[in-house]
Design a protein around this motif. Sequence first.
Motif, short mmCIF file in Angstrom:
data_model
loop_
_atom_site.label_atom_id
_atom_site.label_comp_id
_atom_site.label_asym_id
_atom_site.label_seq_id
_atom_site.Cartn_x
_atom_site.Cartn_y
_atom_site.Cartn_z
N GLU A 34 -8.39 -53.27 -61.10
CA GLU A 34 -9.51 -52.68 -60.38
C GLU A 34 -10.85 -53.25 -60.78
N PHE A 84 -2.31 -38.60 -46.73
CA PHE A 84 -1.12 -39.29 -46.23
C PHE A 84 -0.10 -39.43 -47.36
N GLU A 88 3.54 -37.56 -47.95
CA GLU A 88 4.76 -38.35 -48.18
C GLU A 88 5.48 -37.88 -49.44
N SER A 89 4.70 -37.54 -50.48
CA SER A 89 5.33 -37.14 -51.74
C SER A 89 5.61 -35.65 -51.81
N ARG A 171 1.15 -43.04 -40.03
CA ARG A 171 1.03 -44.48 -40.16
C ARG A 171 -0.05 -45.06 -39.25
N ASP A 172 -0.25 -44.40 -38.07
CA ASP A 172 -1.28 -44.90 -37.16
C ASP A 172 -2.66 -44.82 -37.80
N TRP A 174 -3.29 -44.59 -40.94
CA TRP A 174 -3.28 -45.46 -42.13
C TRP A 174 -3.62 -46.90 -41.71
N ASN A 175 -3.00 -47.34 -40.61
CA ASN A 175 -3.27 -48.70 -40.12
C ASN A 175 -4.70 -48.82 -39.61
N ILE A 176 -5.17 -47.76 -38.94
CA ILE A 176 -6.53 -47.81 -38.40
C ILE A 176 -7.56 -47.88 -39.55
N THR A 178 -7.37 -49.65 -42.07
CA THR A 178 -7.56 -51.04 -42.50
C THR A 178 -8.69 -51.70 -41.70
N VAL A 179 -8.95 -51.14 -40.51
CA VAL A 179 -10.04 -51.68 -39.69
C VAL A 179 -11.40 -51.38 -40.33
N MET A 181 -12.22 -51.91 -43.29
CA MET A 181 -12.51 -52.74 -44.47
C MET A 181 -13.51 -53.85 -44.13
N GLU A 182 -13.02 -55.00 -43.70
CA GLU A 182 -13.92 -56.13 -43.43
C GLU A 182 -15.04 -55.79 -42.43
N ARG A 271 7.19 -36.50 -42.51
CA ARG A 271 7.14 -37.75 -43.30
C ARG A 271 7.61 -38.93 -42.45
N TRP A 272 7.30 -40.12 -42.92
CA TRP A 272 7.72 -41.39 -42.29
C TRP A 272 7.29 -41.48 -40.82
#
Lengths: 273, 288
Positions: A34, A84, A88-89, A171-172, A174-176, A178-179, A181-182, A271-272
């Motif tokens: 980190e 999220f 899951e846990s 997951r949707d 979670w993926n969004i 990532t948008v 970030m950059e 989950r999943w």
Amino acid sequence: MSMNELIKNLRGIWARAYVRIVGVNREPSWLIFELFFPLLPICSFAFVYKSMNAPSDYLGFVILGGAMTAIWMNVLWGMAAQFFWERESGNLTLYMLCPMSTMAVLVGMALGSGFSTFFRVIITFMIGKLIFGITLHVASYFWLFATFILTIAAVFSLGMMMASFFLLYGRDAWNILTVFMEPVFFLSGFYFPVKTLGYPLGALASLIPITLGLDAMRQLAFKLGPDTAFLPVKTEILILVALSALYLAGAKYLLKKLEYIGRREGRLTLRWQ
Amino acid sequence: MAVKDIYRRFAAIVKSAAWLGWQLESNWADPWIFAVITIIRPLASLFIIIFMFRFALGPSASADFFNFFFIGNVIYLYVYNVLFGISQVIFEDREHYEVIKYIYISPVNWYLYFIGRGFARFIVASVSCAVTIAAGALFLPLKFGMSAASVPTFALSFAVGLVSIFFMGIIMCALTLVMARHGNMMSESVSGIFFISCGVIFPISALPEWLQKISAVIPVSYWLEISRRLILGTDKTIDGVWHGISTGALMARLGISTVVLFIFSILFFNYMSMLARSKGIIDRTTSY
């Protein structure tokens, strides 16, 4: 809220924050990943300026911006996406069963993360400063520190608001994330002053508190900072205070609303996805 | 078994794994949302550098700089996606979906399975790459001068460079097999190391000398320099480290290092698989 409820919620906040604060001490390997990992892009972008023979303050802008990425990454993956992972846990259900507000869990997470991130940013900045030999010209240590704390507060409030979406989505979302970030690194001017974007785009980017926080800190810490200012420091601080309050209220509203929908549609234990 | 049958069998494994990988990458969203998400990150990365140039150099920024970083940035899309994607498979299959034990006991070659999963990321990287090239052509003063005679050499260097990244991805994947928590960060870190040391967005000659020596033996560095020379139609770029070394010599270095990586990746992957099995950690979940 009765005194008994308040104490329970404060205990909940401390319990959730404690895990994150103590976790830092119990996981020394974070020092490698980190601190070392954020240094890589910082060094790359600093070398870009170096290869252009840019003034050393520009390298300082990059190092400060790069160090602040730790806050944003923590907000995205340690705050927003946390529900999220908790779902899951199986921890999310346990939070719901606890005799406290879900908001207390989020505030605890934010405080715990804010504490550990605070040191990460400072250490990363100091290492970068050492590597590239940056000289600071601090106008006011008090206001620099105050802006830094306010930025952390405002950004984590935004993270709390984003976290509530994970009560419903998997997951949707979670993926969004990532948008964020950059594009946020670009819009918030992590590696160049936000003024370069022009005022309309800069104003839009100011909705992300780190944009104004970074701009104010650059003005307060570097000689060339005021030349690249987007707004005066005092205005930026006032907007940061307003954004903190707004996002905190938004988090409370969204958490209640989305928790209700999650319960109604039975998605809190899914989950999943 | 005849060679043809072996080839067919291997191809079937790679194809199935690639299809599975693609479904996992894309089936969580409508195609248009997925498309937007696929293109928005590389575009933002491109704009970060463009605005850094604009801030530091203003209108005086030369086309040489833009050409240099643009080609590096596009090639790096493959490096990051494939390298990170292959090692990420271990986490997805082991920790998230908890299916790695079923894949392990199925009659597939594990090495090929991971190569196949990497193909899904290759497709994602190719889409991002196409969008980045289109954006670059629109917003940047790029001056490309690739001759028709250079196209086969470029295609060969691209294929070899890409294959070398797959082998590096397998090495990362093998390490991740025996790591509980940090495999994810490790592949990000390795991608980051390549980003800084291979001259992706700035010339290697800007690095300290000791780091230049390390950079000059990484296959990705050869791949980037060869691509730049062929695309720009020149025998040297602004990176002084490579002056005096011919494109043919760089191709030979890229080829040899890829063969070494291939052999090493097989040996290392087999050793790590055995180690993970002997320690009983192939299907370990850490909830981390």
